[in-house]
Design a protein around this motif. Structure first.
Motif, PDB file in Angstrom:
ATOM      1  N   HIS A 130      17.947-103.787  -7.913  1.00 17.38           N
ATOM      2  CA  HIS A 130      19.383-103.798  -8.187  1.00 17.38           C
ATOM      3  C   HIS A 130      20.181-103.110  -7.084  1.00 17.38           C
ATOM      4  CE1 HIS A 130      18.162-105.108 -12.180  1.00 17.38           C
ATOM      5  NE2 HIS A 130      19.411-105.499 -12.340  1.00 17.38           N
ATOM      6  N   GLY A 131      19.554-102.913  -5.939  1.00 16.03           N
ATOM      7  CA  GLY A 131      20.286-102.403  -4.782  1.00 16.03           C
ATOM      8  C   GLY A 131      20.346-100.900  -4.636  1.00 16.03           C
ATOM      9  N   PHE A 132      19.582-100.155  -5.415  1.00 19.07           N
ATOM     10  CA  PHE A 132      19.546 -98.706  -5.259  1.00 19.07           C
ATOM     11  C   PHE A 132      18.626 -98.362  -4.096  1.00 19.07           C
ATOM     12  CE2 PHE A 132      21.144 -98.961  -9.524  1.00 19.07           C
ATOM     13  CZ  PHE A 132      21.901 -97.814  -9.706  1.00 19.07           C
ATOM     14  N   VAL A 133      19.080 -97.446  -3.252  1.00 16.00           N
ATOM     15  CA  VAL A 133      18.281 -97.013  -2.102  1.00 16.00           C
ATOM     16  C   VAL A 133      18.203 -95.492  -2.081  1.00 16.00           C
ATOM     17  CG1 VAL A 133      18.790 -99.056  -0.706  1.00 16.00           C
ATOM     18  CG2 VAL A 133      20.277 -97.069  -0.559  1.00 16.00           C
ATOM     19  N   ALA A 134      17.079 -94.996  -1.573  1.00 15.08           N
ATOM     20  CA  ALA A 134      16.915 -93.546  -1.423  1.00 15.08           C
ATOM     21  C   ALA A 134      17.857 -93.070  -0.336  1.00 15.08           C
ATOM     22  CB  ALA A 134      15.472 -93.217  -1.071  1.00 15.08           C
ATOM     23  N   ASP A 135      18.510 -91.958  -0.594  1.00 10.97           N
ATOM     24  CA  ASP A 135      19.445 -91.440   0.411  1.00 10.97           C
ATOM     25  C   ASP A 135      18.945 -90.158   1.062  1.00 10.97           C
ATOM     26  OD1 ASP A 135      19.933 -89.484  -1.487  1.00 10.97           O
ATOM     27  OD2 ASP A 135      21.961 -90.148  -1.935  1.00 10.97           O
ATOM     28  N   GLY A 136      17.663 -89.846   0.841  1.00 10.84           N
ATOM     29  CA  GLY A 136      17.067 -88.676   1.490  1.00 10.84           C
ATOM     30  C   GLY A 136      17.166 -87.399   0.693  1.00 10.84           C
ATOM     31  N   ALA A 137      18.003 -87.397  -0.344  1.00 11.48           N
ATOM     32  CA  ALA A 137      18.169 -86.181  -1.145  1.00 11.48           C
ATOM     33  C   ALA A 137      17.069 -86.115  -2.196  1.00 11.48           C
ATOM     34  CB  ALA A 137      19.541 -86.174  -1.806  1.00 11.48           C
ATOM     35  N   ARG A 138      16.805 -84.917  -2.662  1.00 14.46           N
ATOM     36  CA  ARG A 138      15.819 -84.685  -3.721  1.00 14.46           C
ATOM     37  C   ARG A 138      16.452 -83.849  -4.811  1.00 14.46           C
ATOM     38  NH1 ARG A 138      10.410 -86.772  -3.560  1.00 14.46           N
ATOM     39  NH2 ARG A 138      10.253 -87.679  -1.513  1.00 14.46           N
ATOM     40  N   GLY A 139      16.046 -84.125  -6.044  1.00 10.78           N
ATOM     41  CA  GLY A 139      16.471 -83.302  -7.165  1.00 10.78           C
ATOM     42  C   GLY A 139      15.738 -81.978  -7.115  1.00 10.78           C
ATOM     43  N   VAL A 140      16.162 -81.045  -7.939  1.00  9.65           N
ATOM     44  CA  VAL A 140      15.569 -79.703  -7.913  1.00  9.65           C
ATOM     45  C   VAL A 140      14.104 -79.700  -8.307  1.00  9.65           C
ATOM     46  CG1 VAL A 140      17.748 -78.474  -8.251  1.00  9.65           C
ATOM     47  CG2 VAL A 140      16.412 -79.169 -10.241  1.00  9.65           C
ATOM     48  N   THR A 141      13.642 -80.719  -9.026  1.00 12.69           N
ATOM     49  CA  THR A 141      12.230 -80.768  -9.412  1.00 12.69           C
ATOM     50  C   THR A 141      11.464 -81.851  -8.644  1.00 12.69           C
ATOM     51  OG1 THR A 141      12.737 -82.199 -11.290  1.00 12.69           O
ATOM     52  CG2 THR A 141      12.648 -79.829 -11.716  1.00 12.69           C
ATOM     53  N   GLY A 142      12.019 -82.304  -7.522  1.00 14.12           N
ATOM     54  CA  GLY A 142      11.314 -83.242  -6.655  1.00 14.12           C
ATOM     55  C   GLY A 142      11.621 -84.705  -6.870  1.00 14.12           C
ATOM     56  N   GLU A 143      12.541 -85.028  -7.778  1.00 12.09           N
ATOM     57  CA  GLU A 143      12.896 -86.429  -7.976  1.00 12.09           C
ATOM     58  C   GLU A 143      13.578 -86.978  -6.727  1.00 12.09           C
ATOM     59  OE1 GLU A 143      14.319 -83.983  -9.820  1.00 12.09           O
ATOM     60  OE2 GLU A 143      14.048 -84.369 -11.938  1.00 12.09           O
ATOM     61  N   ILE A 144      13.477 -88.291  -6.563  1.00 12.74           N
ATOM     62  CA  ILE A 144      14.160 -88.984  -5.478  1.00 12.74           C
ATOM     63  C   ILE A 144      15.557 -89.339  -5.967  1.00 12.74           C
ATOM     64  CG2 ILE A 144      14.154 -91.037  -4.012  1.00 12.74           C
ATOM     65  CD1 ILE A 144      11.085 -91.145  -4.493  1.00 12.74           C
ATOM     66  N   VAL A 145      16.569 -89.098  -5.135  1.00 11.73           N
ATOM     67  CA  VAL A 145      17.933 -89.499  -5.472  1.00 11.73           C
ATOM     68  C   VAL A 145      18.146 -90.908  -4.911  1.00 11.73           C
ATOM     69  CG1 VAL A 145      20.387 -89.020  -5.186  1.00 11.73           C
ATOM     70  CG2 VAL A 145      18.770 -87.120  -5.409  1.00 11.73           C
ATOM     71  N   LEU A 146      18.526 -91.825  -5.789  1.00  7.20           N
ATOM     72  CA  LEU A 146      18.823 -93.189  -5.382  1.00  7.20           C
ATOM     73  C   LEU A 146      20.312 -93.440  -5.560  1.00  7.20           C
ATOM     74  CD1 LEU A 146      15.900 -95.154  -7.125  1.00  7.20           C
ATOM     75  CD2 LEU A 146      15.989 -94.244  -4.785  1.00  7.20           C
ATOM     76  N   THR A 147      20.867 -94.223  -4.655  1.00 11.66           N
ATOM     77  CA  THR A 147      22.293 -94.540  -4.677  1.00 11.66           C
ATOM     78  C   THR A 147      22.514 -96.041  -4.614  1.00 11.66           C
ATOM     79  OG1 THR A 147      22.801 -92.454  -3.558  1.00 11.66           O
ATOM     80  CG2 THR A 147      24.513 -94.143  -3.505  1.00 11.66           C
ATOM     81  N   HIS A 148      23.417 -96.514  -5.430  1.00 13.38           N
ATOM     82  CA  HIS A 148      23.872 -97.905  -5.401  1.00 13.38           C
ATOM     83  C   HIS A 148      25.337 -97.872  -4.986  1.00 13.38           C
ATOM     84  CE1 HIS A 148      24.309-102.102  -6.712  1.00 13.38           C
ATOM     85  NE2 HIS A 148      25.502-101.718  -7.142  1.00 13.38           N
ATOM     86  N   THR A 149      25.657 -98.559  -3.893  1.00 17.62           N
ATOM     87  CA  THR A 149      27.042 -98.598  -3.423  1.00 17.62           C
ATOM     88  C   THR A 149      27.733 -99.814  -4.020  1.00 17.62           C
ATOM     89  OG1 THR A 149      26.396 -97.511  -1.380  1.00 17.62           O
ATOM     90  CG2 THR A 149      28.515 -98.666  -1.374  1.00 17.62           C
ATOM     91  N   ILE A 150      28.898 -99.592  -4.588  1.00 18.11           N
ATOM     92  CA  ILE A 150      29.673-100.662  -5.194  1.00 18.11           C
ATOM     93  C   ILE A 150      30.608-101.228  -4.134  1.00 18.11           C
ATOM     94  CG2 ILE A 150      31.397-101.209  -6.959  1.00 18.11           C
ATOM     95  CD1 ILE A 150      30.142 -98.883  -8.598  1.00 18.11           C
ATOM     96  N   ASP A 151      30.541-102.553  -3.958  1.00 18.35           N
ATOM     97  CA  ASP A 151      31.387-103.217  -2.937  1.00 18.35           C
ATOM     98  C   ASP A 151      32.834-103.226  -3.349  1.00 18.35           C
ATOM     99  OD1 ASP A 151      29.116-103.747  -1.415  1.00 18.35           O
ATOM    100  OD2 ASP A 151      28.735-105.587  -2.545  1.00 18.35           O
TER     101      ASP A 151
END
Length: 156
Positions: A135-156
């Motif tokens: 659905h277009g979510f991509v990792a942006d390099g950030a991590r949550g405090v417990t090691g989760e990957i932060v994914l971002t979906h940009t809305i056009d």
């Protein structure tokens, strides 16, 4: 939209704070939800404690298939978070998660000023990572405090 294998189209129903205690979230408490999402009671407490958290249940034929929680980012007016997304075991593999995520994206894209949707995903949850990537979510390099990957979906 009708998920695969469902007898009727599903509908989204927001659960108000007053009704949250009565809603049977226990049907979602599985080992997978416990591992990747967390205890259901913690989710209920976060929704109750969050000023703008909304828990939405997805149902078909009056039966819950899944739920998701959304809330605005308190530090970024252009960003909303998908805090949780879970599907009941009976609904797994029927396209419910894909349909739910598409609904979340449409709903949040309709909010004036929302330009991004972010979420946290456990690195070991490959099923969720594939769903989000589709659905277009991509990792942006950030991590949550417990090691989760932060994914971002940009809305056009």
């Amino acid at each position: 939209m009708t998920p695969r294998g469902a007898l009727s189209p599903f509908r989204n129903r927001s659960i108000g704070r007053a009704d949250l205690h009565a809603f049977p979230l226990a049907s979602f408490q599985t080992p997978e939800v416990e591992r990747f999402v967390g205890p259901i009671e913690r989710i209920r407490a976060e929704v109750l404690g969050g000023a703008n958290h909304v828990l939405t249940v997805v149902e078909a034929g009056g039966q819950p298939l899944g739920f998701f929680v959304t809330h605005p980012d308190p530090h970024d007016a252009a960003c909303w978070w998908l805090g949780y997304l879970a599907v009941t075991p009976a609904a797994c593999g029927r396209g419910v998660g894909r349909a739910m995520l598409a609904s979340v994206i449409r709903r949040l894209a309709g909010i004036v000023g929302c330009r991004r949707i972010r979420l946290l995903v456990d690195p070991g949850n490959l099923t969720a990572r594939r769903l989000y990537a589709g659905h277009g979510f991509v990792a942006d390099g950030a991590r949550g405090v417990t090691g989760e990957i932060v994914l971002t979906h940009t809305i056009d």
